[in-house]
Design a protein around this motif. Structure first.
Motif, PDB file in Angstrom:
ATOM      1  N   THR A  53     112.193 -65.766  79.176  1.00  0.00           N
ATOM      2  CA  THR A  53     111.201 -66.480  78.359  1.00  0.00           C
ATOM      3  C   THR A  53     110.408 -67.467  79.219  1.00  0.00           C
ATOM      4  N   SER A  54     111.008 -67.937  80.314  1.00  0.00           N
ATOM      5  CA  SER A  54     110.313 -68.897  81.186  1.00  0.00           C
ATOM      6  C   SER A  54     109.254 -68.225  82.053  1.00  0.00           C
ATOM      7  N   GLU A  75     100.776 -67.551  82.425  1.00  0.00           N
ATOM      8  CA  GLU A  75     100.669 -68.977  82.114  1.00  0.00           C
ATOM      9  C   GLU A  75     102.020 -69.657  82.308  1.00  0.00           C
ATOM     10  N   ARG A  76     103.068 -69.029  81.808  1.00  0.00           N
ATOM     11  CA  ARG A  76     104.409 -69.614  81.964  1.00  0.00           C
ATOM     12  C   ARG A  76     104.867 -69.563  83.417  1.00  0.00           C
ATOM     13  N   ASN A 102     103.671 -72.468  85.050  1.00  0.00           N
ATOM     14  CA  ASN A 102     104.492 -73.627  84.719  1.00  0.00           C
ATOM     15  C   ASN A 102     105.740 -73.672  85.604  1.00  0.00           C
ATOM     16  N   ASP A 154     115.658 -71.707  77.982  1.00  0.00           N
ATOM     17  CA  ASP A 154     114.818 -72.198  76.885  1.00  0.00           C
ATOM     18  C   ASP A 154     115.526 -73.278  76.073  1.00  0.00           C
ATOM     19  N   SER A 212     113.150 -75.160  81.037  1.00  0.00           N
ATOM     20  CA  SER A 212     111.908 -74.883  81.752  1.00  0.00           C
ATOM     21  C   SER A 212     110.703 -75.371  80.960  1.00  0.00           C
ATOM     22  N   PHE A 213     110.939 -75.804  79.714  1.00  0.00           N
ATOM     23  CA  PHE A 213     109.806 -76.252  78.896  1.00  0.00           C
ATOM     24  C   PHE A 213     109.626 -77.760  78.920  1.00  0.00           C
TER      25      PHE A 213
END
Lengths: 412, 412
Positions: free
Chosen positions: A11-12, A17-18, A21, A176, A233-234
């Motif tokens: 998910t990271s 775009e991720r 990040n 996540d 990671s968020f």
């Protein structure tokens, strides 16, 4: 320079775009003075797509070809993260498992890492100041040179193994969630994030249903004393939270008796009634299951109402329920039992804590508390630092919340 | 046993159903007694997806990382075809470029194959009766061990190179058309499939816009005398058509003067007016373009109306049109010209045939026929076995049909 391993899950890295990040997290750690090796999973959804094709191609698929297909997901992410890092002005290159190399056993689909030569990666750090972006989940079969994967969640294992191989100061597993919780916060809103968890506790939690880390990665971290953080990671890449440290028991100052409550719905219960009570009957039951690679967990034997025979209850993974029943019914003449009863609407609830070693009666308090709520316990297992109870699935939330409160884990 | 190379492009392996169809073609050839090496492209659409991600990741991307990402498409197909073959009871295994190994130069993104060691594949034939499923389009950089791709359409080149390396009797290129046509049948319904084409003709056709085979694969086939067929993967696997054989000129019995008409819309025309007519001016124009890696094709120089100067017209690939204009305008003071005119609504139409060597006036007939249709020729180039004319794009179909009829290529 100090070395750091950072691992990012599906998910990271789900899209570019991720991945950008992720690059910001890497940039921060480089600025802080670390040589960084990043381990990446496949973009979320990709592994399922690839596995789906393999299943469509052949019902009984060759694990070596499955590995060739499925490992491509991580290969893509590694290349893309290297590109994004370069685009941000950070020297980087991708490494496939066979390029490092990460040598594995030949059990394709769930291979074990046998050896990692970290020298090429270290040379990249020292000669070129280069971030190493390594495809997780994969290595190369030591004997055949074919791509081998480590099984689901294997990228965690890749990360810890790489950390050990390059003698990293730390291994940060980005996910996540922002750390390890006393239990699943979706079920218990009062669940607390733990600052520290002992390796042994984490191992039990992972084995008993907490999905935050792969079991083998925790084993490896424990054996090689890899200081491992689980973190999000968020978080803001400029100002992240530290997450949960998995560490030696001695490094945890204020020890709780119970650290966490785990639960697993992936259980099924099988009961054989009126099993002939003679020597070798347990072997007659469990050998054919072992040969079929079915893991038997909790086992209870009680005298049946009928003299001279016993009832035998045990659990198997829910995925193996149908196979288990078929195998046992086929072996019924050899084993000798009256009837087979099964249930897969059961859940295994476990309390884990290294403090249990020095405290008596921890499990007994649970049995009492569950009984007071009217929850029937179908089976029990205990070990040095955990106990588990099997109950009806409908009581999952109630039981988890009851134990979470009982052991003082609720958030203030 | 005799050896056969079969190559399947992206549309032929677009999904598992089509991959099963590929397996049927392979099964037929095995039954006919061949040891088979299959070269596969990525499932159609996959390469574009991967390239899109690379572009999104970094505007100026590192070709080495691009190769790591993009090569994964062929890796997946190779594994899936091996699975499908095994499922059909045919021993098979996948080979990545680095596993064969296929050694390449270091020009990532458009690497050249330097050497192929066919011994492991041959051992698979001899020791295990195994079909070798090889990822096309990729190899491994001889010096760095990193994955290198061969450029778009590179799987054709992989196939011919493998055929040469394992001394295959034949190399069958399966595609979505059933052979090489006298011209594009979508434009000329009367186009005929050719039974045989000479290597030299195929090379010119591929270079001049026919998309059926990659130019380098034809070069390789010509050098190594690889008997190459272009045929359809959508034929009935039990009863396929032979397709078109690419072979030596001597093997073609009834030689036509013109074998085919090719056209390319990827052209742009640039005209510099009133270029100072002095020695070195051509170098002043074309050197900066060569340095920018822009291929100049047709060049025409005519005296301009203004005495002492000339007009210079030439073509460049349409993709390089804007860069070409910018470079020339920047160099205007050094070159010395009055004005620059450009057009990208042009098309290059070519007639190809080894028979031109022995026949005079072939091109002249075309000029006359086109003039009679009112088609203005803007530029001409000729070589031993082809000539090309540059015309306004609106006349493409008319011109192709005119030449196709003129040289007797229309289907009866």
């Amino acid at each position: 320079m100090s070395r750091l391993v950072m691992k990012f899950g599906g998910t990271s890295v789900a899209n570019i775009e991720r991945i950008r990040n992720v690059a910001r997290h890497v940039a921060r750690e480089r600025k802080a003075g670390f040589d960084v090796a990043v381990i990446v999973s496949a973009m979320s959804g990709k592994t399922n797509e690839l596995v789906g094709w393999c299943r469509e191609a052949a019902k009984l698929y060759d694990a070596r070809e499955y590995d060739a297909v499925v490992s491509s997901g991580e290969q893509v992410t590694a290349g893309l993260l290297a590109l994004v890092l370069q685009d941000a002005g950070i020297p980087a290159r991708s490494w496939q498992g066979w390029q490092v190399p990460i040598l594995t056993s030949d059990s394709h689909g769930s291979a074990r890492i046998l050896d990692i030569d970290g020298s090429a990666i270290i040379k990249g750090f020292e000669a070129r100041g280069e971030v190493a972006v390594i495809s997780g989940f994969q290595g190369v079969n030591k004997d055949t040179g074919r791509i081998a994967t480590l099984g689901r969640g294997g990228s965690d294992t890749s990360a810890v193994a790489i950390a050990a191989a390059i003698k990293a100061d730390r291994c940060d597993i980005y996910t996540d969630v922002d750390g390890v919780y006393t239990t699943d916060p979706r079920i218990v809103p009062k669940a607390r994030r733990l600052d520290r968890v002992a390796f042994e506790e984490m191992l039990e939690m992972a084995s008993l249903g907490a999905k935050v880390l792969q079991v083998r990665s925790v084993e490896l971290a424990m054996v090689h004393k890899v200081k491992t953080f689980v973190r999000s990671s968020f978080d803001d890449p400029e100002n992240p939270q530290p997450g949960t440290l998995i560490c030696d028991e001695e490094d945890i100052v204020e020890q709780q008796v119970v650290t966490g409550i785990a639960f697993s719905r992936d259980e099924a219960q099988v009961t054989l009634r009126q099993v002939a009570d003679h020597p070798g009957v347990a072997a007659a039951i469990f050998m054919p299951l072992a040969e079929a690679n079915i893991n038997v967990d909790m086992i209870i034997q009680v005298a049946s109402e009928d003299a001279g025979s016993t009832d035998m209850t045990f659990t198997v993974p829910a995925a193996d329920f149908e196979r288990t029943k078929a195998i046992l019914l086929k072996a019924q003449p050899q084993i000798g039992f009256a009837s087979l009863h099964g249930a897969n609407d059961v859940v295994k609830i476990s309390a884990i804590g290294v403090g249990m070693r020095s405290h008596a009666g921890v499990a007994a308090r649970a049995f009492k508390a569950l009984a007071e709520k009217g929850i029937n316990i179908r089976a029990i297992t205990t070990s040095e630092i955990k106990f588990s109870v099997l109950i009806e699935a409908a009581y999952t939330e109630l039981a988890v919340r009851t134990l979470h409160s009982l052991y003082g884990l609720d958030k203030a």
